[in-house]
Design a protein around this motif. Sequence first.
Motif, short mmCIF file in Angstrom:
data_model
loop_
_atom_site.label_atom_id
_atom_site.label_comp_id
_atom_site.label_asym_id
_atom_site.label_seq_id
_atom_site.Cartn_x
_atom_site.Cartn_y
_atom_site.Cartn_z
N ILE A 538 -18.15 29.76 36.51
CA ILE A 538 -19.46 29.50 35.92
C ILE A 538 -19.42 28.16 35.20
O ILE A 538 -18.51 27.89 34.42
CB ILE A 538 -19.85 30.61 34.94
N LEU A 539 -20.43 27.32 35.50
CA LEU A 539 -20.58 26.02 34.83
C LEU A 539 -21.57 26.20 33.67
O LEU A 539 -22.73 26.53 33.90
CB LEU A 539 -21.09 24.97 35.82
N TYR A 560 -14.39 35.50 33.59
CA TYR A 560 -14.90 34.44 34.47
C TYR A 560 -14.11 33.15 34.22
O TYR A 560 -13.55 32.92 33.14
CB TYR A 560 -16.38 34.16 34.20
N ASN A 561 -14.11 32.28 35.24
CA ASN A 561 -13.59 30.92 35.07
C ASN A 561 -14.73 30.06 34.54
O ASN A 561 -15.81 30.02 35.13
CB ASN A 561 -13.08 30.37 36.40
N ILE A 562 -14.50 29.36 33.45
CA ILE A 562 -15.58 28.64 32.77
C ILE A 562 -15.30 27.14 32.80
O ILE A 562 -14.20 26.69 32.48
CB ILE A 562 -15.73 29.11 31.31
N ILE A 563 -16.32 26.36 33.19
CA ILE A 563 -16.28 24.89 33.15
C ILE A 563 -17.40 24.43 32.23
O ILE A 563 -18.54 24.90 32.33
CB ILE A 563 -16.45 24.28 34.55
N HIS A 564 -17.08 23.50 31.32
CA HIS A 564 -18.06 23.05 30.32
C HIS A 564 -18.55 21.65 30.66
O HIS A 564 -17.76 20.74 30.90
CB HIS A 564 -17.42 23.07 28.93
N ALA A 565 -19.89 21.47 30.66
CA ALA A 565 -20.51 20.15 30.79
C ALA A 565 -21.36 19.93 29.55
O ALA A 565 -22.16 20.80 29.17
CB ALA A 565 -21.36 20.07 32.06
N LYS A 566 -21.21 18.75 28.91
CA LYS A 566 -21.88 18.51 27.64
C LYS A 566 -23.29 17.96 27.79
O LYS A 566 -24.03 17.86 26.80
CB LYS A 566 -21.05 17.55 26.79
N ASN A 567 -23.68 17.57 29.00
CA ASN A 567 -25.06 17.12 29.22
C ASN A 567 -25.38 17.25 30.70
O ASN A 567 -24.52 17.59 31.53
CB ASN A 567 -25.26 15.67 28.74
N GLY A 568 -26.61 16.95 31.06
CA GLY A 568 -27.07 17.11 32.43
C GLY A 568 -26.34 16.20 33.41
O GLY A 568 -26.06 16.60 34.55
N ASP A 570 -23.24 15.10 33.23
CA ASP A 570 -21.91 15.66 33.50
C ASP A 570 -22.00 16.80 34.50
O ASP A 570 -21.15 16.94 35.39
CB ASP A 570 -21.28 16.17 32.19
N ALA A 571 -23.04 17.62 34.37
CA ALA A 571 -23.21 18.75 35.30
C ALA A 571 -23.42 18.26 36.73
O ALA A 571 -22.84 18.78 37.68
CB ALA A 571 -24.39 19.61 34.86
N VAL A 572 -24.26 17.23 36.89
CA VAL A 572 -24.51 16.67 38.23
C VAL A 572 -23.22 16.11 38.82
O VAL A 572 -22.91 16.31 40.00
CB VAL A 572 -25.61 15.59 38.16
N ASP A 573 -22.43 15.41 37.99
CA ASP A 573 -21.16 14.83 38.47
C ASP A 573 -20.19 15.92 38.91
O ASP A 573 -19.50 15.77 39.93
CB ASP A 573 -20.54 13.99 37.36
N ILE A 574 -20.15 17.03 38.15
CA ILE A 574 -19.24 18.12 38.51
C ILE A 574 -19.65 18.74 39.84
O ILE A 574 -18.81 19.02 40.70
CB ILE A 574 -19.21 19.17 37.39
N ILE A 575 -20.94 18.94 40.03
CA ILE A 575 -21.42 19.52 41.29
C ILE A 575 -21.12 18.59 42.46
O ILE A 575 -20.73 19.03 43.56
CB ILE A 575 -22.94 19.81 41.21
N LYS A 578 -17.83 18.63 44.48
CA LYS A 578 -17.64 19.73 45.45
C LYS A 578 -16.78 20.87 44.90
O LYS A 578 -16.23 21.66 45.67
CB LYS A 578 -17.06 19.22 46.77
N ILE A 579 -16.67 20.96 43.57
CA ILE A 579 -15.98 22.12 42.99
C ILE A 579 -16.82 23.36 43.28
O ILE A 579 -18.06 23.34 43.17
CB ILE A 579 -15.79 21.93 41.47
N ASN A 580 -16.16 24.45 43.63
CA ASN A 580 -16.87 25.67 44.00
C ASN A 580 -17.41 26.34 42.73
O ASN A 580 -16.67 26.97 41.98
CB ASN A 580 -15.96 26.62 44.76
N ILE A 581 -18.70 26.19 42.50
CA ILE A 581 -19.37 26.78 41.34
C ILE A 581 -20.20 27.96 41.83
O ILE A 581 -21.01 27.83 42.75
CB ILE A 581 -20.27 25.76 40.63
N ASP A 582 -20.03 29.12 41.18
CA ASP A 582 -20.77 30.32 41.58
C ASP A 582 -22.09 30.48 40.83
O ASP A 582 -23.00 31.13 41.32
CB ASP A 582 -19.91 31.57 41.38
N LEU A 583 -22.19 29.89 39.62
CA LEU A 583 -23.42 30.03 38.84
C LEU A 583 -23.44 28.95 37.77
O LEU A 583 -22.38 28.56 37.25
CB LEU A 583 -23.49 31.42 38.20
#
Length: 656
Positions: A538-539, A560-568, A570-575, A578-583
């Motif tokens: 989960i991101l 759950y496996n948790i990934i933290h993004a501090k702003n929008g 960062d979230a776009v960059d993580i996606i 191609k890291i497998n994010i389930d939610l």
Amino acid sequence: MKGLKFQTRLILGFSTILLFSFIIGIIAFIEIKTISKNTESIYHHPLTVSNSVRDINISINAIHRSMKDVVLAKNIEELYESILLVNKHDRQVYASFKIVKERFLGDKEVVNDTYSAYRDWEKIRNEVILLKKGGHDERAADITRGRGAFQVNLLFEKTKILTDFAQSKADEFYHNTVESEEKSIAILIFSISLILLISLITAVWLSKSISRPIHNFIEEISTIFTNQDDLIDNIQNKSEQEILGITSKKLRSGYQKLNDFNKELDQKIEQRTSELKEAKEKAEESEQLKSAFLANMSHEIRTPLNSILGFSEFLKKDNLPKEKKELYLNMIDNGGQRLLTIISDIVDISKIESNQFSLSYEITMLNEILDNLERQFTIVTNKKGIELKTVKSLDDYSSFISTDVTRLSQVISNLLENSIKFTEKGTIEFGYKVNNNKLLFHVRDSGIGIPKEFHYLIFERFRQTDTQESKLHTGTGLGLSIARGIVELFGGDIWVESEEGTGACFYFEIPHLPTASSQVDKKIKTDEFFLHTEGKTILVVEDEPSNYIYIRDLLSEFNYNIIHAKNGQDAVDIINTKINIDLILMDIKMPVMNGLQATREIRKTNKKVPVIAQTAYAMLEDKRQALNAGCNDYLAKPITFKAFSEIIQKHLSHTN
């Protein structure tokens, strides 16, 4: 003519004008009737028929689009929403056909033929809907694109015949109306000219007849108040001067009547002033209610805040005994819940007043709602020594309905809280029964009751009865007003039956929307389908550290496996890595790039990953913006463990 009296001259002159006016009026009346008949024909046939055929075409287009939505429906909710739209426009088509049948002036077989073509299309639609409900999506789509599309085109061809005929009739009536209008204008010009001529002649004649008597009247009127005894009451065979002199007596009578009228007018002004004063007092009362409400809000908000801040200070102390720590934490939690309730009430009443309050229907078991409320309030009633009872008129399977679970629970909860607040001992009973396709709910208590003179105001905003105020109970005074707003949004009604000292019984009635057996079975299977979802990634997109820690600890309950993004951004960059994010849990208000912008960017490359907006914005427009940006669901802060776990399980179970 000179020997005629003034009255006779007036009668002759005005009789002549009236005679000519009467003759001209008859002629004008005949022409107006002709124009009216043509206009009525235009209304009863071309205009009404054309508008009705246009409405039929619009509804056919809407049904055709909705049938496409039926075929493309991804789930049962979308399917039934599309079917409801089809049925709505179907009723409009039949209403329009009824008007066309009644007012069409041409061959009725043309209308019947078009109507039969529509009925044939209705059979095709029903076949498609049955196939779709049965899971035959491809076959339903083929029929819609094939026979369905052909039948729609055939319908448009047949409705065009009706429209063309109506247009032809409209042109015919239009030309008749224009001819009548031109004829009427000519007659009107002639009539006005004739009346003006007759009036001119009559005016000259009358002016000569009355000029001399007017001079005599002026002389007589000057002595009216000094020589009243010389006035002759009998005016028979008297000259105009004598008649006008006698008439002067009526001036005094008229003056007296005018004086009486002035007195009556003064009374009306006084009455109106009293009404304005009363309106002013009501406005001042409303202002006082608002001021009292703000003062009450200040007290209600500061009280739990004082508890939260005070006990938080105690928790900072070292070597604090465990039992005191638990007590302080409970006090802080209670204060927070009370503060949340106050804020929720204010938000809800604001939504109701701004028409931003809406309902979200879903299939649920009504008995389960009552069972949950019973478990929730039993703790409070047991502490006060009150017996809590429930009444359910349907078995569990039959109690599945379509409703807004949250809002229905909120109405019953508000009524239960009100009863518990004003009941010191005895029983509180709540439940429902089915009454003429409606659900009649009740909450009955053995409390202090409500005087009849207060029944009319207890559902008003900011209101509390004198009885309530005397007990110094806490509360915003909004609970019953919110309950009424929600019930009215359901399309129902709410009322109270009570007398002081005999307890109170609140009733509310809403439409009963039972669920078909197939939908109930599917709902039960869906509820059983929530799977164990350990190991999912989960991101969490959250800029506030405290909020992130809270969400992280909530998620830790599920491994759950948790990934933290501090702003929008960062979230776009993580996606994009191609890291497998389930939610994705997406906050809305953030620096660099907000949650709505980030969701739109993510949707450009990833259409499948569930995105849940979690934000402190709680208005209807905020939810709509989040869903339009590409979010799958919406979670308003503050986030409770129950709501959080349910929405996470709901979306992760569909990714298995």
